[in-house]
Design an enzyme around this catalytic site. Sequence first.
Site, mmCIF file in Angstrom:
data_model
loop_
_atom_site.group_PDB
_atom_site.id
_atom_site.type_symbol
_atom_site.label_atom_id
_atom_site.label_comp_id
_atom_site.label_asym_id
_atom_site.label_seq_id
_atom_site.Cartn_x
_atom_site.Cartn_y
_atom_site.Cartn_z
ATOM 1 C CG ASP A 82 -2.095 0.850 1.153
ATOM 2 O OD1 ASP A 82 -2.559 1.080 0.025
ATOM 3 O OD2 ASP A 82 -2.582 1.307 2.208
ATOM 4 C CG HIS A 83 -0.763 4.877 0.336
ATOM 5 N ND1 HIS A 83 -1.125 5.873 -0.549
ATOM 6 C CD2 HIS A 83 -1.898 4.519 0.987
ATOM 7 C CE1 HIS A 83 -2.415 6.094 -0.427
ATOM 8 N NE2 HIS A 83 -2.925 5.282 0.481
ATOM 9 C CG HIS A 181 -4.869 7.871 4.262
ATOM 10 N ND1 HIS A 181 -4.035 8.409 3.321
ATOM 11 C CD2 HIS A 181 -5.404 6.764 3.700
ATOM 12 C CE1 HIS A 181 -4.056 7.654 2.236
ATOM 13 N NE2 HIS A 181 -4.882 6.643 2.430
ATOM 14 C CG ASN A 237 -7.337 0.791 0.498
ATOM 15 O OD1 ASN A 237 -7.780 -0.179 -0.108
ATOM 16 N ND2 ASN A 237 -6.291 1.468 0.089
HETATM 17 P P1 13P Z 1 -7.700 4.569 7.064
HETATM 18 O O1 13P Z 1 -6.404 4.479 7.820
HETATM 19 O O2 13P Z 1 -8.365 5.886 7.224
HETATM 20 O O3 13P Z 1 -8.595 3.410 7.335
HETATM 21 O O4 13P Z 1 -7.325 4.507 5.502
HETATM 22 C C1 13P Z 1 -6.771 3.333 5.006
HETATM 23 C C2 13P Z 1 -6.207 3.512 3.650
HETATM 24 O O5 13P Z 1 -6.763 4.197 2.814
HETATM 25 C C3 13P Z 1 -4.988 2.786 3.345
HETATM 26 O O6 13P Z 1 -4.545 3.006 2.060
#
Ligand code: 13P
Length: 292
Positions: A82-83, A181, A237
Amino acid sequence: MAVVSAKKMLLKATEGKYAVGAFNVTNIVQMKAVIEAAQGKRAPLILQTSVAPVRFLGVKVLVAAYRALAEAASVPICLHLDHCTDVTLCKAAADAGYTNIMIDASKEEFEANVRVTKAVTDYCHALGDVTVEGELGTVCGVEDQIKVTEDEAALCDPGKAEEFVRRSGIDLFAPAIGTAHGVYKTKNPKLRFDLLQEVFKVLNGAEPTVPLVIHGGTGLQDDVVRRLVACGGCKFNVSTELKHTLIDATYGYISTHRDEYNPGRLDDAVSKATIQMVERWIDVLGCAGKAG
Ligand code: 13P
């Protein structure tokens, strides 16, 4: 054998008008608990790790744990990075066995975002069945090493969505639509459902081709989540809620068992709390019973 990549699973979700939960885990106890919840609900699953667990445990350990657990599971499961802003790390994770990679070049200008994202897509596609997620616009808040202030946050330009997807070659598209997030400052964040619908129409109007990803799941009301799914979001997510669950369950257990030194029981407490929260998400997303 339930090791799969994301695109097929998510196109099926788009067609079926439900979303698959993509849960960020930081350790093996959480990974096992999330899988147990998905199995109990017969739900397809995307496990995610951000970059911090990758740097701490290493891709080989995370992939080995994922494969051992996913191969024994009765539901399809992906492992998604992720990211990640680091192209070299994206490639290393794909090489090691992550089935899906998110290259996050969303803070770059459009052309640079396309170029960096395409470099990862070309690499992953050459490896075989490794799919890639890219983001247009920037999601506000903090997710691990990614920090986007309110000033920096920018919504996806729907007029650029088709060009971004076509030129970068990505498999999954994350348009910034106002979700954030971390913990929302308000109960009713301003979300652009219309923007999501517009992007869906452009990319998937004729037939589902590019699954859409919703970031920032933690804290959204159930009816908002259902509406985002109805507008075409099919990968949802969730990260912060898992971290809170882990810390709260740990703290709660230790506070009431101050004289006990049994890590297995502590793991059980974290596991039970995680299973409960993931089951709740699976129900809201509508993916229970969709594993078949
Ligand atoms: P949250 O941490 O707000 O649940 O978001 C998760 C997210 O988008 C991870 O890529």
